[in-house]
Enzyme design. Sequence first.
Site, PDB file in Angstrom:
ATOM      1  N   ILE A 107      43.016  43.327  34.097  1.00 35.45           N
ATOM      2  CA  ILE A 107      43.665  44.495  33.231  1.00 35.45           C
ATOM      3  C   ILE A 107      42.690  44.847  31.908  1.00 35.45           C
ATOM      4  CG2 ILE A 107      45.071  42.929  31.912  1.00 35.45           C
ATOM      5  CD1 ILE A 107      47.172  45.432  31.634  1.00 35.45           C
ATOM      6  N   CYS A 108      42.503  46.116  31.513  1.00 32.13           N
ATOM      7  CA  CYS A 108      41.723  46.512  30.389  1.00 32.13           C
ATOM      8  C   CYS A 108      40.297  45.963  30.634  1.00 32.13           C
ATOM      9  CB  CYS A 108      42.474  45.995  29.346  1.00 32.13           C
ATOM     10  SG  CYS A 108      41.652  46.576  27.562  1.00 32.13           S
ATOM     11  N   GLY A 109      39.949  45.122  29.517  1.00 29.99           N
ATOM     12  CA  GLY A 109      38.544  44.822  29.762  1.00 29.99           C
ATOM     13  C   GLY A 109      37.853  43.997  30.799  1.00 29.99           C
TER      14      GLY A 109
END
Length: 205
Positions: A107-109
């Site tokens: 998720i995300c980064g």
Amino acid sequence: MNHSTPEPKPVHLAVYDTFADWETGHTTAYLARAGREIRTVGPNREPVKTVGGVRIQPDLALDELRPEDSSLLILTGADLWDTGDDLAPFARKARAFLDAGVPVAAICGGTAGLAREGLLDDRAHTSAVSFYLAATGYKGGERYVDADAVTDGNLVTAGPTEPVAFAREVFGLLGVYEGEVLDAWYRLFHDSDPEAYAVLEKAGQ
């Protein structure tokens, strides 16, 4: 003779400094409620501090983690994904997991880490926005999907504002919740749908 199903292998949550607290809370809490053991894996066994200032003592170091001992590796977002190569070893470990047929959820980064490692070049995926991943120089732009969360084979990806959709995809991939129960769980936590609660109550009986 004992024909009971073997205990599922633990789920491994990657933890490192600047780890984004809110991104995997739904996922790990409800996996644990479903009887899955959650083990934290850090760069080493030294404590790390989340972006919210919470100290976490990792259960094991990254080099101790083997795909065959795990049912899933979760890579959470962190500022460190975007400030250098400190977390690149976690993306390399994700490659080992996928090569071994063991699921990875990012998720995300964490998605940018996978992009830099070349793991999104030939898999459908999503992230915060397409140009965030484009900045990594990866070759998977044509496989980018504008969705809350995406599962392609053994890989789940999501953007930072979609912790509930991320959890939904993980539960579906691992078979923790399925069908209308999975749908109801998502509607309860994403849409605050009171009717979804009744479905979950019934399923829990």
